[in-house]
Design a protein around this motif. Structure first.
Motif, PDB file in Angstrom:
ATOM      1  N   LEU A   1       0.815  -1.211   0.000  1.00 30.62           N
ATOM      2  CA  LEU A   1       0.000   0.000   0.000  1.00 30.62           C
ATOM      3  C   LEU A   1       0.856   1.271   0.000  1.00 30.62           C
ATOM      4  O   LEU A   1       0.565   2.224  -0.719  1.00 30.62           O
ATOM      5  CB  LEU A   1      -0.929   0.004   1.213  1.00 30.62           C
ATOM      6  N   SER A   2       1.881   1.284   0.820  1.00 33.61           N
ATOM      7  CA  SER A   2       2.694   2.502   0.964  1.00 33.61           C
ATOM      8  C   SER A   2       3.715   2.657  -0.149  1.00 33.61           C
ATOM      9  O   SER A   2       4.093   3.770  -0.509  1.00 33.61           O
ATOM     10  CB  SER A   2       3.404   2.507   2.321  1.00 33.61           C
ATOM     11  N   GLY A   3       4.179   1.544  -0.696  1.00 31.46           N
ATOM     12  CA  GLY A   3       5.159   1.592  -1.768  1.00 31.46           C
ATOM     13  C   GLY A   3       6.559   1.887  -1.269  1.00 31.46           C
ATOM     14  O   GLY A   3       6.794   2.028  -0.060  1.00 31.46           O
ATOM     15  N   PRO A   4       7.519   1.995  -2.177  1.00 31.75           N
ATOM     16  CA  PRO A   4       8.901   2.281  -1.784  1.00 31.75           C
ATOM     17  C   PRO A   4       9.032   3.685  -1.209  1.00 31.75           C
ATOM     18  O   PRO A   4       8.210   4.566  -1.488  1.00 31.75           O
ATOM     19  CB  PRO A   4       9.675   2.143  -3.102  1.00 31.75           C
ATOM     20  N   SER A   5      10.046   3.904  -0.393  1.00 30.36           N
ATOM     21  CA  SER A   5      10.247   5.216   0.206  1.00 30.36           C
ATOM     22  C   SER A   5      11.705   5.391   0.611  1.00 30.36           C
ATOM     23  O   SER A   5      12.458   4.411   0.723  1.00 30.36           O
ATOM     24  CB  SER A   5       9.346   5.402   1.435  1.00 30.36           C
ATOM     25  N   TRP A   6      12.077   6.629   0.857  1.00 23.95           N
ATOM     26  CA  TRP A   6      13.415   6.925   1.361  1.00 23.95           C
ATOM     27  C   TRP A   6      13.619   6.300   2.736  1.00 23.95           C
ATOM     28  O   TRP A   6      14.716   5.858   3.082  1.00 23.95           O
ATOM     29  CB  TRP A   6      13.620   8.434   1.430  1.00 23.95           C
ATOM     30  N   ARG A   7      12.547   6.239   3.518  1.00 17.35           N
ATOM     31  CA  ARG A   7      12.627   5.659   4.861  1.00 17.35           C
ATOM     32  C   ARG A   7      13.058   4.199   4.810  1.00 17.35           C
ATOM     33  O   ARG A   7      13.807   3.725   5.670  1.00 17.35           O
ATOM     34  CB  ARG A   7      11.274   5.767   5.569  1.00 17.35           C
ATOM     35  N   ASP A   8      12.547   3.454   3.815  1.00 16.93           N
ATOM     36  CA  ASP A   8      12.901   2.047   3.696  1.00 16.93           C
ATOM     37  C   ASP A   8      14.398   1.857   3.524  1.00 16.93           C
ATOM     38  O   ASP A   8      14.983   0.900   4.027  1.00 16.93           O
ATOM     39  CB  ASP A   8      12.179   1.405   2.507  1.00 16.93           C
ATOM     40  N   GLU A   9      15.006   2.774   2.796  1.00 20.32           N
ATOM     41  CA  GLU A   9      16.424   2.632   2.476  1.00 20.32           C
ATOM     42  C   GLU A   9      17.341   3.252   3.525  1.00 20.32           C
ATOM     43  O   GLU A   9      18.440   2.758   3.775  1.00 20.32           O
ATOM     44  CB  GLU A   9      16.704   3.281   1.108  1.00 20.32           C
ATOM     45  N   PHE A  10      16.894   4.372   4.140  1.00 17.35           N
ATOM     46  CA  PHE A  10      17.802   5.139   4.997  1.00 17.35           C
ATOM     47  C   PHE A  10      17.265   5.399   6.399  1.00 17.35           C
ATOM     48  O   PHE A  10      17.906   6.091   7.180  1.00 17.35           O
ATOM     49  CB  PHE A  10      18.156   6.465   4.312  1.00 17.35           C
ATOM     50  N   GLY A  11      16.090   4.870   6.721  1.00 18.54           N
ATOM     51  CA  GLY A  11      15.581   4.968   8.075  1.00 18.54           C
ATOM     52  C   GLY A  11      14.691   6.164   8.347  1.00 18.54           C
ATOM     53  O   GLY A  11      14.789   7.198   7.681  1.00 18.54           O
ATOM     54  N   ASP A  12      13.820   6.019   9.351  1.00 13.26           N
ATOM     55  CA  ASP A  12      12.896   7.090   9.725  1.00 13.26           C
ATOM     56  C   ASP A  12      13.602   8.291  10.339  1.00 13.26           C
ATOM     57  O   ASP A  12      13.111   9.417  10.269  1.00 13.26           O
ATOM     58  CB  ASP A  12      11.859   6.563  10.723  1.00 13.26           C
ATOM     59  N   GLU A  13      14.747   8.052  10.976  1.00 13.04           N
ATOM     60  CA  GLU A  13      15.411   9.128  11.714  1.00 13.04           C
ATOM     61  C   GLU A  13      15.858  10.279  10.820  1.00 13.04           C
ATOM     62  O   GLU A  13      16.091  11.388  11.300  1.00 13.04           O
ATOM     63  CB  GLU A  13      16.605   8.577  12.495  1.00 13.04           C
ATOM     64  N   VAL A  14      15.958  10.026   9.534  1.00 18.55           N
ATOM     65  CA  VAL A  14      16.322  11.097   8.594  1.00 18.55           C
ATOM     66  C   VAL A  14      15.333  12.260   8.708  1.00 18.55           C
ATOM     67  O   VAL A  14      15.706  13.433   8.570  1.00 18.55           O
ATOM     68  CB  VAL A  14      16.348  10.558   7.149  1.00 18.55           C
ATOM     69  N   PHE A  15      14.071  11.922   8.986  1.00 16.80           N
ATOM     70  CA  PHE A  15      13.026  12.940   9.001  1.00 16.80           C
ATOM     71  C   PHE A  15      12.740  13.485  10.401  1.00 16.80           C
ATOM     72  O   PHE A  15      11.834  14.312  10.561  1.00 16.80           O
ATOM     73  CB  PHE A  15      11.750  12.377   8.368  1.00 16.80           C
ATOM     74  N   ASP A  16      13.499  13.025  11.372  1.00 13.01           N
ATOM     75  CA  ASP A  16      13.397  13.599  12.713  1.00 13.01           C
ATOM     76  C   ASP A  16      14.323  14.814  12.776  1.00 13.01           C
ATOM     77  O   ASP A  16      15.312  14.852  13.506  1.00 13.01           O
ATOM     78  CB  ASP A  16      13.795  12.557  13.763  1.00 13.01           C
ATOM     79  N   ASP A  17      13.965  15.799  11.991  1.00 12.38           N
ATOM     80  CA  ASP A  17      14.835  16.956  11.784  1.00 12.38           C
ATOM     81  C   ASP A  17      13.972  18.223  11.809  1.00 12.38           C
ATOM     82  O   ASP A  17      12.888  18.245  11.214  1.00 12.38           O
ATOM     83  CB  ASP A  17      15.542  16.829  10.425  1.00 12.38           C
ATOM     84  N   PRO A  18      14.417  19.277  12.480  1.00 17.24           N
ATOM     85  CA  PRO A  18      13.614  20.507  12.524  1.00 17.24           C
ATOM     86  C   PRO A  18      13.279  21.052  11.138  1.00 17.24           C
ATOM     87  O   PRO A  18      12.188  21.596  10.922  1.00 17.24           O
ATOM     88  CB  PRO A  18      14.511  21.478  13.291  1.00 17.24           C
ATOM     89  N   SER A  19      14.196  20.896  10.203  1.00 22.83           N
ATOM     90  CA  SER A  19      13.944  21.378   8.851  1.00 22.83           C
ATOM     91  C   SER A  19      12.756  20.661   8.229  1.00 22.83           C
ATOM     92  O   SER A  19      11.873  21.295   7.635  1.00 22.83           O
ATOM     93  CB  SER A  19      15.180  21.177   7.975  1.00 22.83           C
ATOM     94  N   TYR A  20      12.709  19.339   8.378  1.00 13.21           N
ATOM     95  CA  TYR A  20      11.608  18.589   7.785  1.00 13.21           C
ATOM     96  C   TYR A  20      10.286  18.905   8.471  1.00 13.21           C
ATOM     97  O   TYR A  20       9.266  19.102   7.806  1.00 13.21           O
ATOM     98  CB  TYR A  20      11.863  17.085   7.841  1.00 13.21           C
ATOM     99  N   ARG A  21      10.278  18.942   9.789  1.00 16.00           N
ATOM    100  CA  ARG A  21       9.031  19.204  10.513  1.00 16.00           C
ATOM    101  C   ARG A  21       8.456  20.564  10.140  1.00 16.00           C
ATOM    102  O   ARG A  21       7.245  20.696   9.931  1.00 16.00           O
ATOM    103  CB  ARG A  21       9.276  19.100  12.018  1.00 16.00           C
ATOM    104  N   ALA A  22       9.313  21.560  10.043  1.00 17.13           N
ATOM    105  CA  ALA A  22       8.845  22.903   9.682  1.00 17.13           C
ATOM    106  C   ALA A  22       8.351  22.942   8.245  1.00 17.13           C
ATOM    107  O   ALA A  22       7.291  23.522   7.947  1.00 17.13           O
ATOM    108  CB  ALA A  22       9.963  23.921   9.892  1.00 17.13           C
ATOM    109  N   TRP A  23       9.114  22.324   7.359  1.00 11.86           N
ATOM    110  CA  TRP A  23       8.731  22.337   5.939  1.00 11.86           C
ATOM    111  C   TRP A  23       7.438  21.552   5.713  1.00 11.86           C
ATOM    112  O   TRP A  23       6.561  21.991   4.954  1.00 11.86           O
ATOM    113  CB  TRP A  23       9.851  21.755   5.084  1.00 11.86           C
ATOM    114  N   ASP A  24       7.291  20.408   6.368  1.00  7.92           N
ATOM    115  CA  ASP A  24       6.091  19.591   6.198  1.00  7.92           C
ATOM    116  C   ASP A  24       4.850  20.342   6.692  1.00  7.92           C
ATOM    117  O   ASP A  24       3.784  20.277   6.075  1.00  7.92           O
ATOM    118  CB  ASP A  24       6.258  18.281   6.962  1.00  7.92           C
ATOM    119  N   ALA A  25       4.976  21.065   7.795  1.00  5.47           N
ATOM    120  CA  ALA A  25       3.850  21.846   8.310  1.00  5.47           C
ATOM    121  C   ALA A  25       3.472  22.957   7.329  1.00  5.47           C
ATOM    122  O   ALA A  25       2.284  23.207   7.083  1.00  5.47           O
ATOM    123  CB  ALA A  25       4.199  22.439   9.669  1.00  5.47           C
ATOM    124  N   ARG A  26       4.477  23.625   6.777  1.00  4.17           N
ATOM    125  CA  ARG A  26       4.199  24.678   5.798  1.00  4.17           C
ATOM    126  C   ARG A  26       3.574  24.100   4.535  1.00  4.17           C
ATOM    127  O   ARG A  26       2.673  24.706   3.933  1.00  4.17           O
ATOM    128  CB  ARG A  26       5.477  25.440   5.451  1.00  4.17           C
TER     129      ARG A  26
END
Length: 214
Positions: free
Chosen positions: A112-137
């Protein structure tokens, strides 16, 4: 989207359905990684994001940067191709059954979800202030851009070209939060466009006209 009922003179075919994905999560994650880590990628990559994210807080070694930049184009192609597919109802129905074994559930979730960056490099990549701020915007930008009337929707404004593309097999439009123009047919029946292309009537009509099923 679909016309609720036939209206005399309405150019929208009453049996035409179209899915528009204007905030594709795994696609957006790939775009954020490319820009937040300043990856120099090659191949069929889209233009920059409309909203440039802040640099990621995590530093990359030269070896990591080279590895990520090399991996990005191939994974990008897989991610956008999956984004162009309709929701897998069979997989979802099976996932909802109580008797589905755990190992099959994992397979169905990935289907259902398909391939993703998380599958290859882990969820922690997105535990970043830059991503959280950008995703909210990004969420707010998409929400605030939704037309308030049916007739103001891009698909209604380009209904003739949309209907023709639907007649050739188009069932889903995936919208990138990118500037400039980037149009690509996604197998088997999807179309990739930028937010700018979809917002401009002439560009959107041209993009829809270019669709050919793969």
């Amino acid at each position: 989207m679909k016309s609720s009922y036939p209206i005399p003179g309405d150019p929208w075919p009453p049996d035409m359905t179209m899915t528009v994905e204007d905030r594709p999560t795994t696609v957006n994650e790939m775009l954020w990684v490319r820009e937040a880590f300043a990856l120099n990628v090659t191949g069929d990559a889209p233009p920059p994001l409309l909203d440039t994210p802040a640099p990621a807080s995590r530093p990359l070694t030269d070896a990591e940067r080279d590895h990520w930049a090399t991996a990005w184009p191939g994974l990008w192609s897989q991610v956008v191709d999956h984004a162009g597919r309709l929701h897998d109802r069979e997989a979802m129905d099976r996932l909802m059954h109580r008797d589905t074994p755990p190992d099959e559930r994992e397979t169905l979730l990935h289907r259902l979800s398909g391939p993703s960056w998380r599958d290859e490099f882990g969820d922690e990549v997105f535990d970043d202030p830059s991503y959280r701020a950008w995703d909210a915007r990004s969420f707010e930008a998409v929400r605030s851009a939704h037309p308030r009337s049916l007739e103001a929707q891009p698909e209604r404004r380009a209904v003739s070209e949309l209907a023709s593309a639907w007649g050739r097999g188009l069932v889903k439009v995936v919208v990138l939060a990118c500037e400039g123009t980037h149009v690509r047919t996604l197998p088997p029946q999807g179309l990739l466009v930028t937010a700018g292309d979809r917002a401009e009537d002439a560009s959107y009509r041209e993009a829809l006209t270019s669709f050919r099923p793969r």
